[in-house]
Every structure is written in structure tokens, then in C-alpha cells.
Design an enzyme around this catalytic site. Structure first.
Site, PDB file in Angstrom:
ATOM      1  CE  LYS A 252       6.103  -1.708  11.800  1.00  0.00           C
ATOM      2  NZ  LYS A 252       5.866  -2.762  10.829  1.00  0.00           N
ATOM      3  CD  GLN A 253       2.886   1.657   9.770  1.00  0.00           C
ATOM      4  OE1 GLN A 253       3.362   0.574  10.085  1.00  0.00           O
ATOM      5  NE2 GLN A 253       2.808   2.057   8.528  1.00  0.00           N
TER       6      GLN A 253
ATOM      7  CD1 TRP B  81       0.700  -0.386   3.110  1.00  0.00           C
ATOM      8  CD2 TRP B  81      -0.645   1.372   3.446  1.00  0.00           C
ATOM      9  NE1 TRP B  81       1.022   0.166   4.338  1.00  0.00           N
ATOM     10  CE2 TRP B  81       0.219   1.251   4.571  1.00  0.00           C
ATOM     11  CE3 TRP B  81      -1.573   2.409   3.430  1.00  0.00           C
ATOM     12  CZ2 TRP B  81       0.162   2.131   5.663  1.00  0.00           C
ATOM     13  CZ3 TRP B  81      -1.623   3.274   4.524  1.00  0.00           C
ATOM     14  CH2 TRP B  81      -0.761   3.134   5.614  1.00  0.00           C
ATOM     15  CG  ASP B  82       4.809   0.749   1.527  1.00  0.00           C
ATOM     16  OD1 ASP B  82       3.868   0.078   1.946  1.00  0.00           O
ATOM     17  OD2 ASP B  82       5.964   0.688   1.979  1.00  0.00           O
TER      18      ASP B  82
ATOM     19  CD  GLU C  61       2.557  -3.991   9.504  1.00  0.00           C
ATOM     20  OE1 GLU C  61       3.728  -4.100   9.910  1.00  0.00           O
ATOM     21  OE2 GLU C  61       2.232  -4.124   8.308  1.00  0.00           O
TER      22      GLU C  61
HETATM   23  C1  BGC Z   1       4.862  -1.195   7.521  1.00  0.00           C
HETATM   24  C2  BGC Z   1       3.802  -1.320   6.456  1.00  0.00           C
HETATM   25  C3  BGC Z   1       4.481  -1.253   5.102  1.00  0.00           C
HETATM   26  C4  BGC Z   1       5.596  -2.281   4.991  1.00  0.00           C
HETATM   27  C5  BGC Z   1       6.388  -2.141   3.706  1.00  0.00           C
HETATM   28  C6  BGC Z   1       5.904  -2.275   7.324  1.00  0.00           C
HETATM   29  O1  BGC Z   1       6.906  -2.147   8.292  1.00  0.00           O
HETATM   30  O2  BGC Z   1       4.290  -1.330   8.792  1.00  0.00           O
HETATM   31  O3  BGC Z   1       2.860  -0.276   6.568  1.00  0.00           O
HETATM   32  O4  BGC Z   1       3.540  -1.467   4.093  1.00  0.00           O
HETATM   33  O5  BGC Z   1       6.503  -2.122   6.051  1.00  0.00           O
HETATM   34  O6  BGC Z   1       7.022  -0.907   3.649  1.00  0.00           O
END
Ligand code: BGC
Length: 774
Positions: free
Chosen positions: A602-603, A359-360, A490
Site C-alpha cells: 500500500k505504501q 502517526w502521520d 496495511e
Molecule cells: C494510511 C496510514 C495513515 C492513515 C491516516 C491510511 O490510509 O495507510 O498510514 O496513518 O491513512 O492518514
């Protein structure tokens, strides 16, 4: 965290050879051109620590999942873009000693990634065990002007001896992925050839299972000082390996230069049976141009890219270097020429994340390409998902959804789900919303509504159908709810009513409805044909409307915040500032169970929603949520700080906006997270760009108009950036005194600067100083 890269505005520079830093530098100095890429491995033999990496876009292997508890709906494989034939190899032998920087005494070592010209240069002096000393200079690039071509110029000067120099230049297809579930090699040999009086070498390899074929070829020329030498090479053939070797007598201070022009062609673009022939023709054309012309074309192609995308920061060389590095790496990864390709989180710089699409792309990369490249580039990223709609419907069907509901994968190569961390990513269905949001974002920026009738509406309907089936009616709440999801954070799994996912789901249904109205009004025939093809029942609109009206969104009235998910406040509420440094990052120091039970984020999660849908919320709401969630956020995804930077800028918290920006701007250059050796964080580099343009410059598109709400970070004297917008090329310059916008095209625009609107006719400029902005 390290600090060995020398500050420079246009170059990434490493001075002195430290073998412990080699794998980090191999990532940082990576080369690519959207079609192929490689880590900055040495051409000559190196027996020290190295992660070899050569990649050809779109050429992958479905590595069988290794799991003892496979369940219905889990992916069968994890796809990985394969480590492909290494075409840079040049073995150097002086009499019978092999040049190897792991055993030689190395001095004057310097590696420079020239971002303006798009090439990598390396110079060093090496003293071999028996005292022979030589100087080497190599220049290498992956051509962005002709993305099937790469070239090396490798010069050797003996400093203190006369003797025999033996070179073996080779293409080695006997390569392995470091990441391989069953420790197997993924390539078969198909054919090899040495021709052109021994100067040309070709090897054709086929991937197991997927049966992609890649033909890699090279042509060599040899020079003593400026004089071209006749080659009389001997062929070397080994398992999936083809090379040419030759010896010559050399004298101290004579410069011997080997030019190696290479090409990589894949069966993605040519019929398999003509791959060898086509590779020969690409090699012949590139060789006829010669190294210097190819390098000049490379510089010209990069000059155009820089003209369209550069960010200039005055007063802070290290920030300048960092932002250019991010832009450079993004364009090395994706050029938008091919709608079958996408952007792996590590691009062509390592194996992590397998080069797959996440999804990035939609959430972070699309805004960058929208503003800095031709419209076709971001459109191709969207079309990529349109092409995979059928697979997204199949993915959803595997999970029990029906009637054309589409669930795009969290990780994919060909449209099928292939993530290998299912316990984390399986329920991250929010990616479906980011894909819809990117369509909205693309149209908001470009005004290209025809995208909806051509591609977008079909995708939006598939996505809306999924959400409709994914929610359920709660008798208890008398509202719709969404159970068992994982949000962008996550560090929570299988939660109920993740606010971000719920809000995204209803937004998708709203937007699909609006998009349908637009297509109906603009292209009634197309609309009818499409809806018929999708067996669309008008009642679906009513079902969506009912969910939109009656969806449940968790919130806490007392705190005045949206709740990340049901029960979030039951968690022990501790703050990141109270976490001992020795326990961070928690993803390395804590058990998974402890992470899941903690309140640590986490984010950006709720804040990701407030970023996407900022128009729907006032500043007080944003501030309350920001002040609540940020102190609980560990930012252990590189995608996190940029969203926080943009939101802090919006809240006029300039210091924090800058602080978050710093966390990603030099993430890889300074090996901030101790993981640069695995590859670069390509997708978060787009986030760094967003922090500058959407954060510091406050750029937004509202009602088809560009608006700015700028501030100048205290450490900078000024910053300026170039963007394309609806046919205009704009150069925006922000200084202490105000903002200047130059319109370099014959297109009239109306521009907002802190909510005041100004006419900006074609080929003129406006200047608004800060006193006028108060
Ligand atoms: C992030 C995800 C991301 C993935 C790839 C993960 O660490 O939590 O949001 O899509 O890395 O960059």
C-alpha cells in the site's frame, strides 16, 4: 481525476457552477485557523448535494464502537471531532422566493480562495423561478489573528426588480455528523440568547458524554450601499437554532450588505459558566474592529506565515498553486498554539478519520513545522504525546504489558486508542517508533537537547520498555523476533518480523539509551529524580543492549534486500505495471483476502525505514531495495509517493522524483483519487513539502549543520523556499546554474552543499554554481 481549478499562483479559482463538483469544492475551499474550521458550504439555502461541516478543535464525541466480535484490547469507541454549530447561515428571500442555487439559474459563478489574504470569496448571479435576478458576493474567513473569530460580508444586488428582501441570519446547532455509528445527534442545547437590540445571537451547546460546551455567537450589521441601516429583527428560535429575521424594501441595483461577525468559544479554554459572557466579549471586540479591520489583520497574519514558509516555483504555475495550497491548508489546520491539539488527516475539511491523531503527525508533519514555523509549534506536537504518556502506559497495560511500558495509540483524541479499523490498524505498533523518531528529529533540527530532560526521555523510556516486552527470544533462530504485527503497509496483517518494525524497535532502544546518557551528563539530578520516579532499573539498559545485539532482521541475501516480513518472497511476485487498470485501486476492486495474499504494497514500508535511517545504509542498498519494492507498490495511501520521491531524488533519479511529487502535489486540487469530497489529505500535504525540500533540494541536518544536495526539476525555471534554522531565517534559491542561500538573520552558520562546507555568516549570502558542485 479532474481539472476544473484554474491555475493561478496565489488563488484557487473555480469558475462556473457545477452542482456535481460542489462537495469537492466544499473541501478544496475549506477555511480554518487551527482552532476552528469549516467546509466551504454556502451561506444561503442550498438543497443540492452538500456535506455541511463546521468543526471546533478538540471538541469530540466518543462514538460507541459497532462490532459484533469485540475482544479484549479493542477500543470501546471511535472518537470524532464533531460537526458543530453552523454559524454561516443566511437565508435570502425575495418576496416569497428563497434563494437556492440548486433551483435557481446560476451564472457568473466564481469561487476564489485567496491564499495570500486568507479568505474565501464567492460571486454569482442567480435568476429565481419567477425571473427575479440578483447578484451576490460573499467574503468569509476564519481569523488566524484571533482564532476564535470568523466573519462574513454578504452583499446582494437585485438586478431587475424592486421588492421585499427578507433575510434570516442564523446559527444552527441542530447538526449531525454524517459519520455516526448509531445515527444519533451529539449535541444538547444549553442556552440561547438574542440581545444587543436583536443584532446579537448566541447559542450554547453541550456534547453528549464528553460534556464539552461550545458557545457560538454572532453580531450582524446591515448596509444599503454605504449607509448603515437600523435593524429591527425578529427573533427566530427553533430546536438548537437561533436566528434573526428582518425585511426591507429594495430597489434594482441597490447593494444590501450584511456583515456577520461570529465567534466560537469552547469549555476547553473557559469555565463553562462564563462561556456566554466571554463569547459576548469576543464578539464585542471583533465587532468594534469591524469587518475591514479584521480582514486586514487576517492578511497581515498570513503575510507573516508566508514570509516564513513560502515556496516559490518559477516556470510552472500549476505547481506553484499546488505547493502554496498545501502550505496554506497545513497552517489552516495547525498553528501550534495549544499543546492539546493535533492534526487530523483531514484537518477541518471533512469527517473521515474523525479528526484524530495518527502517526502521520510525527512521520510527516513534524518536519514541515520544524522548518516553517516557530520552534514552539513542532515542540507542542511532541509535548502533546508527552501529556498522553500516562494513557499510553494504560493502553499497553490493557494489552498485558507492564512496568511502565508505553504503547501510544494508532488513532487517538485524548491518549486512548480509538481506531475503528482494528483488523488493520490494531497491530500497527510501529507508530510507537515514529513518536520516538520525531523526538530525535526535533533535536536533530533544533539542537534543543533540553527537550530530553524536560519531556523526551520519559517518553523514550516508556517506548523502549514496550519494545523490550514486545519481542521474544526464538530458540530456533537464537535471535529476538517480533511476531504478529502490521507494518505501514496495511495490505499485510499479522505478519512476523516486519523489517521496518524490527529495525525501529531496536533503534528506539538505542536512542533511549543515548538520550539517558545525555540527560545524565547534562542534568544529573534531574536524571536521578526521573529514573527514580520511573522505578528504572539499570539492568534495563543491559536488556535493551542484548536485544539490539541479537535482533533478527529478515533479508534475502540473493536479492540483497531487506524482507518486508518473513515469507514475503513466498507470495506470487507480480508487478503493479502488470495489474490491469480496471483492477485498480485494489482496495476498491479486490476482496480483502486477495489483497492480503498478494505481494502488493500500500505504501512505503521497508522504504520508510530506509528513509528514516538513511545514514545507516549506502546508496547501493537503497537502490536495490527501491528497485525491488517500488514496482510492487500501489501507493494507495497518499502518504506513499512523498517518501518515494525523496528516495528517488537521493538516488539521482530526478525524473521519478518529480513523477512521485506530482502524485501528491495536486492530489486534492485535481481530485486525483476521486475522494476529495470527503475532505483534503492534510497530512500528506506535508509530504509534498518534504518532496520539494528534502527531495529536490536534498536538505538534511547532519551533525547540527544544514546540508543541501539540490537539483532543479526539468519543468521549472527555479524554485526557492524559506526555512527557519536555529535562529536564522534562510532563503534558498535553486536555479539551473546553482544554489543561492541568503541568511536573513544575524546568526553565523556553516552550510554543506554537496558535501562541501561553506561559512554563511549572519545577513550574508552564498552562491555556489553547478560547475563548482560537480
Ligand atoms: C494510511 C496510514 C495513515 C492513515 C491516516 C491510511 O490510509 O495507510 O498510514 O496513518 O491513512 O492518514
Amino acid at each position: 481525476m479532474r481539472n476544473y481549478i484554474k491555475a493561478d499562483e496565489w488563488n484557487i479559482i473555480e469558475e462556473g457552477f457545477d452542482p456535481h463538483l460542489n462537495k469537492i469544492s466544499e473541501s478544496i475551499f475549506s477555511l480554518g485557523n487551527g482552532r476552528m474550521g469549516q467546509r466551504a458550504n454556502f451561506e444561503e439555502t442550498y438543497t443540492g448535494e452538500t456535506l455541511p461541516g463546521n468543526y471546533v478543535a478538540g471538541v469530540y464525541y466518543p462514538d460507541k464502537t459497532r462490532v459484533g466480535w469485540w475482544k479484549n484490547g479493542y477500543p470501546e469507541y471511535f472518537a470524532k471531532v464533531l460537526n458543530a454549530a453552523n454559524w454561516i447561515g443566511i437565508e435570502v428571500k425575495l418576496d416569497d422566493e428563497i434563494l437556492d442555487l440548486a433551483t435557481a439559474e446560476v451564472s457568473d459563478f466564481k469561487r476564489v480562495l485567496n491564499m495570500h489574504g486568507g479568505y474565501l470569496e464567492r460571486t454569482f448571479t442567480a435568476k429565481l423561478k419567477r425571473g427575479k435576478t440578483l447578484k451576490v458576493k460573499s467574503t468569509r474567513f476564519c481569523s488566524i489573528a484571533d482564532d476564535e473569530v470568523g466573519a462574513i460580508r454578504y452583499s446582494i444586488t437585485p438586478l431587475n426588480f424592486d421588492g421585499k428582501l427578507t433575510l434570516m441570519t442564523f446559527i444552527d446547532g441542530d447538526v449531525k455528523n454524517q459519520d455516526s455509528n448509531y445515527d444519533e445527534k451529539f449535541w444538547y442545547m444549553v442556552a440561547d440568547e438574542i440581545s444587543g437590540a436583536g443584532a446579537e445571537a448566541y447559542i450554547k451547546l453541550r456534547t453528549k458524554k464528553t460534556e464539552f460546551e461550545v458557545c457560538t455567537g454572532s453580531n450582524i450589521e446591515l448596509y444599503k450601499n454605504a449607509e448603515k441601516l437600523n435593524l429591527n429583527p425578529e427573533a427566530v428560535r427553533k430546536e438548537k437554532f437561533v436566528g434573526q429575521t428582518f425585511s426591507l424594501d429594495i430597489k434594482a441595483n441597490e447593494e444590501i450588505t450584511l456583515i456577520k461577525i461570529a465567534a466560537n468559544l469552547s469549555s476547553e479554554n473557559y469555565p463553562k459558566e462564563s462561556l456566554l459572557k466571554e463569547t459576548k466579549s469576543v464578539i464585542a471586540k471583533a465587532s468594534a474592529k469591524g469587518f475591514d479591520t479584521l480582514l486586514k489583520e487576517q492578511a497581515e497574519a498570513w503575510a507573516i506565515k508566508w514570509e516564513e514558509s513560502d515556496i516559490i516555483i518559477e516556470g510552472d504555475v500549476s505547481a506553484q498553486q499546488a505547493i502554496r495550497f498545501n502550505i496554506f491548508q497545513l497552517f489552516q489546520t495547525y498553528t501550534g498554539k495549544d499543546d492539546r491539539l493535533n492534526i487530523g488527516p483531514k484537518g477541518f475539511t471533512g469527517e473521515k478519520y474523525g479528526g484524530s491523531t495518527y502517526w502521520d503527525t510525527e512521520a510527516y508533519c513534524v518536519p514541515f513545522y520544524l522548518a516553517t514555523a516557530r520552534q514552539e509549534v513542532s515542540k507542542n506536537l511532541l509535548v502533546y504525546r508527552h501529556k498522553q504518556l500516562g494513557k499510553a502506559i494504560e493502553n499497553a497495560a490493557k494489552l498485558g504489558f507492564k512496568d511502565g511500558a508505553a504503547l501510544y495509540p494508532m488513532v487517538t483524541m485524548n491518549g486512548e486508542e480509538c481506531h475503528n479499523e482494528w483488523e488493520i490498524t490494531f497491530e500497527e505498533i510501529h507508530r510507537n517508533g515514529a513518536i520516538a523518531f520525531a523526538i530525535f528529529n526535533y533535536i536533530r533540527y533544533t539542537g534543543d537537547e533540553s527537550y530530553l530532560s524536560d519531556f523526551g526521555l520519559e517518553v523514550l523510556i516508556g517506548i523502549a520498555r514496550f519494545w523490550k516486552q514486545r519481542v521474544n527470544w526464538s530458540n530456533d533462530k537464537q535471535q529476538y523476533v517480533m511476531l504478529g504485527v502490521t507494518g505501514p503497509n496495511e495490505y499485510e496483517n499479522n505478519v512476523n518480523n516486519n523489517w521496518y518494525t524490527n529495525i525501529l524497535a531496536t533503534w528506539c532502544m538505542k536512542y533511549a539509551t543515548e538520550a539517558a546518557e545525555i540527560v545524565k551528563a547534562q542534568q544529573p539530578e534531574k536524571y536521578n529524580t526521573l529514573l527514580k520516579a520511573l522505578s528504572f532499573n539499570q539492568k534495563e539498559f543491559a536488556d535493551w543492549a542484548d536485544i539490539i545485539e541479537k535482533m533478527y532482521y529478515p533479508q534475502d541475501e540473493k536479492l540483497g534486500i531487506f524482507l518486508q516480513q518473513d515469507g514475503y518472497l513466498d507470495k506470487e511476485q507480480t508487478l503493479v505495471k502488470d495489474l490491469p487498470a480496471s483492477e485498480r485501486p485494489i482496495n476498491q476492486k479486490w476482496s480483502w483476502d486477495r489483497i492480503l495474499r498478494s505481494c502488493f504494497i500500500k505504501q512505503a514500508d521497508v522504504l520508510q525505514g530506509l528513509y528514516f535511517f538513511e545514514e545507516d545504509y549506502d546508496l547501493d542498498t537503497l537502490k536495490r531495495n527501491f528497485d525491488f519494492y517500488e514496482p510492487r507498490t500501489v501507493h494507495e495511501s497518499s502518504l506513499s509517493p512523498c517518501v518515494h520521491s525523496i528516495l528517488a531524488a537521493k538516488l539521482n533519479d530526478e525524473a521519478r522524483a518529480y513523477e512521485f511529487y506530482l502524485r501528491t502535489a495536486r492530489l486534492d486540487l485535481d481530485d486525483y483519487n476521486n475522494d476529495t469530497e470527503d475532505g483534503l489529505h492534510i497530512t500528506s500535504m506535508a509530504g509534498t513539502w518534504m518532496s520539494v525540500v528534502e527531495g529536490f533540494a536534498g536538505m538534511r541536518v547532519r551533525d547540527g549543520k544544514l546540508q543541501f544536495n539540490p537539483f532543479l526539476p526539468g519543468k521549472w525555471k527555479s524554485f526557492s523556499f524559506t526555512i527557519g534554522f536555529r535562529g536564522a531565517t534562510l532563503k534558498i534559491n535553486i536555479t539551473e546554474s546553482g544554489i543561492n542561500i541568503k541568511n536573513n538573520a544575524a546568526v553565523d552558520l556553516e552550510i554543506g552543499i554537496r558535501n562541501q562546507f561553506y561559512k554563511l555568516t549572519g545577513n550574508t549570502e552564498i552562491e555556489v554554481n553547478n560547475t563548482a558542485l560537480v
